[in-house]
Scaffold this motif. Structure first.
Motif, PDB file in Angstrom:
ATOM      1  N   TYR A  75       4.919   1.621   4.878  1.00 22.01           N
ATOM      2  CA  TYR A  75       5.581   0.593   4.087  1.00 22.01           C
ATOM      3  C   TYR A  75       5.738  -0.692   4.879  1.00 22.01           C
ATOM      4  CZ  TYR A  75       8.504  -1.641   0.642  1.00 22.01           C
ATOM      5  OH  TYR A  75       8.979  -2.507  -0.309  1.00 22.01           O
ATOM      6  N   ASN A  76       5.230  -1.762   4.317  1.00 23.00           N
ATOM      7  CA  ASN A  76       5.382  -3.102   4.872  1.00 23.00           C
ATOM      8  C   ASN A  76       5.912  -3.974   3.750  1.00 23.00           C
ATOM      9  OD1 ASN A  76       5.070  -5.763   5.715  1.00 23.00           O
ATOM     10  ND2 ASN A  76       3.176  -5.371   6.836  1.00 23.00           N
ATOM     11  N   TYR A  77       7.154  -4.434   3.899  1.00 26.89           N
ATOM     12  CA  TYR A  77       7.827  -5.126   2.803  1.00 26.89           C
ATOM     13  C   TYR A  77       7.029  -6.308   2.286  1.00 26.89           C
ATOM     14  CZ  TYR A  77      11.293  -7.739   0.169  1.00 26.89           C
ATOM     15  OH  TYR A  77      11.944  -8.416  -0.829  1.00 26.89           O
ATOM     16  N   ASN A  78       6.395  -7.068   3.173  1.00 29.88           N
ATOM     17  CA  ASN A  78       5.731  -8.307   2.783  1.00 29.88           C
ATOM     18  C   ASN A  78       4.238  -8.146   2.522  1.00 29.88           C
ATOM     19  OD1 ASN A  78       8.089 -10.026   3.078  1.00 29.88           O
ATOM     20  ND2 ASN A  78       7.921  -9.586   5.261  1.00 29.88           N
ATOM     21  N   SER A  79       3.740  -6.928   2.601  1.00 31.41           N
ATOM     22  CA  SER A  79       2.315  -6.707   2.351  1.00 31.41           C
ATOM     23  C   SER A  79       2.046  -6.552   0.858  1.00 31.41           C
ATOM     24  CB  SER A  79       1.837  -5.451   3.079  1.00 31.41           C
ATOM     25  OG  SER A  79       0.526  -5.104   2.648  1.00 31.41           O
ATOM     26  N   PRO A  80       1.009  -7.197   0.329  1.00 35.27           N
ATOM     27  CA  PRO A  80       0.669  -7.048  -1.089  1.00 35.27           C
ATOM     28  C   PRO A  80      -0.175  -5.813  -1.389  1.00 35.27           C
ATOM     29  CG  PRO A  80      -0.824  -8.618  -0.086  1.00 35.27           C
ATOM     30  CD  PRO A  80       0.153  -8.195   0.999  1.00 35.27           C
ATOM     31  N   LEU A  81      -0.592  -5.070  -0.371  1.00 34.30           N
ATOM     32  CA  LEU A  81      -1.475  -3.929  -0.590  1.00 34.30           C
ATOM     33  C   LEU A  81      -0.794  -2.852  -1.421  1.00 34.30           C
ATOM     34  CD1 LEU A  81      -3.051  -3.556   2.967  1.00 34.30           C
ATOM     35  CD2 LEU A  81      -4.206  -4.336   0.885  1.00 34.30           C
ATOM     36  N   PRO A  82      -1.486  -2.274  -2.395  1.00 32.71           N
ATOM     37  CA  PRO A  82      -0.913  -1.185  -3.196  1.00 32.71           C
ATOM     38  C   PRO A  82      -0.474  -0.029  -2.316  1.00 32.71           C
ATOM     39  CG  PRO A  82      -2.990  -1.928  -4.137  1.00 32.71           C
ATOM     40  CD  PRO A  82      -2.866  -2.590  -2.797  1.00 32.71           C
ATOM     41  N   LEU A  83       0.679   0.529  -2.622  1.00 35.94           N
ATOM     42  CA  LEU A  83       1.248   1.566  -1.769  1.00 35.94           C
ATOM     43  C   LEU A  83       0.503   2.884  -1.857  1.00 35.94           C
ATOM     44  CD1 LEU A  83       5.106   1.067  -2.158  1.00 35.94           C
ATOM     45  CD2 LEU A  83       3.687   0.562  -0.174  1.00 35.94           C
ATOM     46  N   ARG A  84      -0.046   3.204  -3.010  1.00 42.60           N
ATOM     47  CA  ARG A  84      -0.612   4.536  -3.218  1.00 42.60           C
ATOM     48  C   ARG A  84      -2.127   4.528  -3.341  1.00 42.60           C
ATOM     49  NH1 ARG A  84       3.469   6.880  -7.770  1.00 42.60           N
ATOM     50  NH2 ARG A  84       1.937   8.579  -7.782  1.00 42.60           N
ATOM     51  N   LEU A  85      -2.736   3.472  -2.794  1.00 45.50           N
ATOM     52  CA  LEU A  85      -4.196   3.380  -2.749  1.00 45.50           C
ATOM     53  C   LEU A  85      -4.613   2.821  -1.399  1.00 45.50           C
ATOM     54  CD1 LEU A  85      -5.270   1.807  -6.178  1.00 45.50           C
ATOM     55  CD2 LEU A  85      -5.807   4.105  -5.378  1.00 45.50           C
ATOM     56  N   ALA A  86      -5.676   3.332  -0.854  1.00 46.88           N
ATOM     57  CA  ALA A  86      -6.265   2.716   0.326  1.00 46.88           C
ATOM     58  C   ALA A  86      -7.181   1.586  -0.123  1.00 46.88           C
ATOM     59  CB  ALA A  86      -7.066   3.756   1.113  1.00 46.88           C
ATOM     60  N   PRO A  87      -7.262   0.505   0.636  1.00 43.64           N
ATOM     61  CA  PRO A  87      -8.166  -0.580   0.245  1.00 43.64           C
ATOM     62  C   PRO A  87      -9.583  -0.114  -0.017  1.00 43.64           C
ATOM     63  CG  PRO A  87      -6.749  -1.275   2.055  1.00 43.64           C
ATOM     64  CD  PRO A  87      -6.486   0.198   1.849  1.00 43.64           C
ATOM     65  N   ALA A  88     -10.023   0.901   0.725  1.00 44.33           N
ATOM     66  CA  ALA A  88     -11.395   1.408   0.543  1.00 44.33           C
ATOM     67  C   ALA A  88     -11.577   2.089  -0.807  1.00 44.33           C
ATOM     68  CB  ALA A  88     -11.740   2.374   1.673  1.00 44.33           C
ATOM     69  N   ASP A  89     -10.480   2.507  -1.430  1.00 38.90           N
ATOM     70  CA  ASP A  89     -10.565   3.177  -2.722  1.00 38.90           C
ATOM     71  C   ASP A  89     -10.719   2.194  -3.876  1.00 38.90           C
ATOM     72  OD1 ASP A  89     -10.256   5.617  -1.469  1.00 38.90           O
ATOM     73  OD2 ASP A  89      -8.073   5.631  -1.727  1.00 38.90           O
ATOM     74  N   LEU A  90     -10.558   0.915  -3.606  1.00 36.37           N
ATOM     75  CA  LEU A  90     -10.635  -0.104  -4.651  1.00 36.37           C
ATOM     76  C   LEU A  90     -12.057  -0.616  -4.800  1.00 36.37           C
ATOM     77  CD1 LEU A  90      -7.508  -2.211  -3.595  1.00 36.37           C
ATOM     78  CD2 LEU A  90      -7.666  -0.733  -5.607  1.00 36.37           C
ATOM     79  N   THR A  91     -12.470  -0.832  -6.038  1.00 37.02           N
ATOM     80  CA  THR A  91     -13.738  -1.516  -6.254  1.00 37.02           C
ATOM     81  C   THR A  91     -13.535  -2.996  -5.927  1.00 37.02           C
ATOM     82  OG1 THR A  91     -13.284  -2.106  -8.559  1.00 37.02           O
ATOM     83  CG2 THR A  91     -14.244   0.081  -8.149  1.00 37.02           C
ATOM     84  N   HIS A  92     -14.633  -3.712  -5.831  1.00 37.34           N
ATOM     85  CA  HIS A  92     -14.537  -5.146  -5.543  1.00 37.34           C
ATOM     86  C   HIS A  92     -13.720  -5.850  -6.621  1.00 37.34           C
ATOM     87  CE1 HIS A  92     -15.656  -9.172  -4.223  1.00 37.34           C
ATOM     88  NE2 HIS A  92     -15.947  -9.445  -5.489  1.00 37.34           N
TER      89      HIS A  92
END
Length: 429
Positions: A5-22
């Protein structure tokens, strides 16, 4: 996947960036208009007005729950156009508050939505060309069942507080009083919203309770009872509460909270003592502090933080209040989330004259230094930093006259005098 958990990060909590399509990554992280809410959520006011979320501008209602079901509003034209606009990256009038927050450095409601609910991004691919989404599964709830409340806070009004009725009637006149009732409820009947939500209980993930005052509402306890019955202790509970009452007819909310895996309680406390009681009329400050001590004794593991509405009224003393509660052991330094007031406009901190803004800027910078080694989430720090940017971005001194006119009007009704409680505001004369 659960990311750290990073309060100021916009990254989805329950997904890894690699799991996202472009395309998904672009929507969640680069598109400055996209918000996941219209695919998972719908919001109602106690008046029955329906919005895409609680941050939306009041002029941009997408329906009326007094006349129509949430299901029919879900794919009505306003909601479809909202989805289309977001996917196209257009800046939407309904979302102006989030855009303003982001411009000042606040972590906005839109960004928070994408962070905490971005794992539902696959739903977006099911959006039809006309903006409709056939499956309505409300995984995030924020339904304001009624305006039932025991306080009449200065920055509030009758829409969200039944206690405001008599003051509002004296301000607005007899015609308003005849056209409005003390208690408002969101649906076609008082029980309608609960009936519409019940089918969604099996897949709800997060519920935001606000009001009115949620800890006084029967609907709140009915939802908790049903979640307990279904053993849905995985549902995340989030609160915005004035924290003046913690039970209803002998049912302690602390005992409920102990059963759930994730509970976050944001207490709407703007200042301490006499100042807090003036800004949020009806507050007994001794009761608030005792409630916090009781909570630490019964359910100390529950996440608790102060969520002050930062306005011109509490701008000078918010750092003092923050430090006081840290020193008393009631919160940690990181347990404060600045909720910047944007409306009513005459209470915004940017109405302050330049010299007063300089005083506040220096005060907040000093407080940020005090926070530096203690605020491990960087939540409170970012809030004060963003408040400085927000305050100095706009000159709204033309609203000072409105501030004094509205304040004197309410002081006269309540037999109060703001300068007896907040003498520093004489600088706005």
């Amino acid at each position: 996947m659960n990311n750290p958990y990073n309060y100021n990060s916009p990254l989805p909590l329950r997904l890894a960036p690699a799991d996202l399509t472009h395309t998904q990554r672009d929507l969640l992280l680069n598109n400055r208009s996209f918000c996941i809410y219209p695919w998972i959520h719908i919001h109602t006011y106690p008046t029955g007005a329906v919005y895409p979320c609680c941050h939306a501008e009041m002029a941009d209602s997408i329906g009326d729950a007094r006349e129509h079901t949430l299901e029919s509003i879900w794919n009505d034209l306003p909601m479809r156009e909202l989805r289309q606009g977001m996917l196209a990256g257009r800046r939407l009038s309904a979302c102006a508050r989030c855009y303003e927050q982001e411009a000042s450095g606040f972590f906005s409601g839109r960004q928070s939505a994408n962070k905490h609910h971005g794992h539902h991004i696959a739903r977006v691919s099911a959006t039809q060309a006309d903006g409709s989404v056939q499956k309505m599964e409300l995984t995030y709830w924020d339904i304001r069942f009624s305006n039932l409340c025991n306080l009449k806070c200065r920055s509030c009004g009758h829409i969200f507080s039944s206690q405001w009725y008599q003051d509002q009637a004296r301000i607005a006149g007899p015609e308003w009083k005849l056209a409005n009732s003390v208690l408002n409820y969101a649906g076609r009947t008082p029980e309608d919203m609960w009936s519409q939500l019940e089918p969604h209980l099996d897949y709800v993930e997060q519920i935001y309770f606000a009001g009115g005052e949620p800890l006084l509402m029967q609907e709140h306890y009915s939802i908790l009872d049903e979640l307990v019955r279904r053993k849905r202790f995985d549902v995340r509970l989030i609160y915005n509460t004035n924290f003046t009452h913690t039970d209803l007819r002998g049912r302690s909310v602390f005992e409920y909270w102990r059963q759930f895996r994730s509970v976050a309680v944001g207490a709407s406390l703007d200042d301490s003592g006499r100042r807090g009681e003036y800004i949020r009329k009806g507050t007994d400050w001794a009761v608030v502090e005792q409630n916090r001590r009781d909570m630490l004794r019964v359910c100390p593991e529950v996440d608790f933080y102060i969520s002050p509405t930062l306005s011109i009224m509490n701008a000078r003393h918010l750092p003092d209040f923050h430090r006081d509660w840290v020193q008393k052991g009631l919160i940690r330094a990181q347990d404060l989330n600045v909720n910047i007031l944007q409306d009513p406009a005459h209470y915004r901190i940017d109405i302050a004259p330049a010299e007063y803004k300089q005083t506040l800027t220096a005060l907040y910078q000093s407080h940020i230094q005090w926070l530096h080694s203690q605020d491990h989430l960087n939540r409170a720090t970012q809030g004060f930093e963003s408040a400085i940017t927000f305050m100095n971005a706009t000159d709204n001194t033309h609203l000072i006259d409105t501030f004094w006119r509205k304040t004197h009007e309410l002081d006269s009704i309540r037999n109060e005098n703001i300068l007896h409680v907040l003498p520093e505001l004489a600088a706005l004369k």
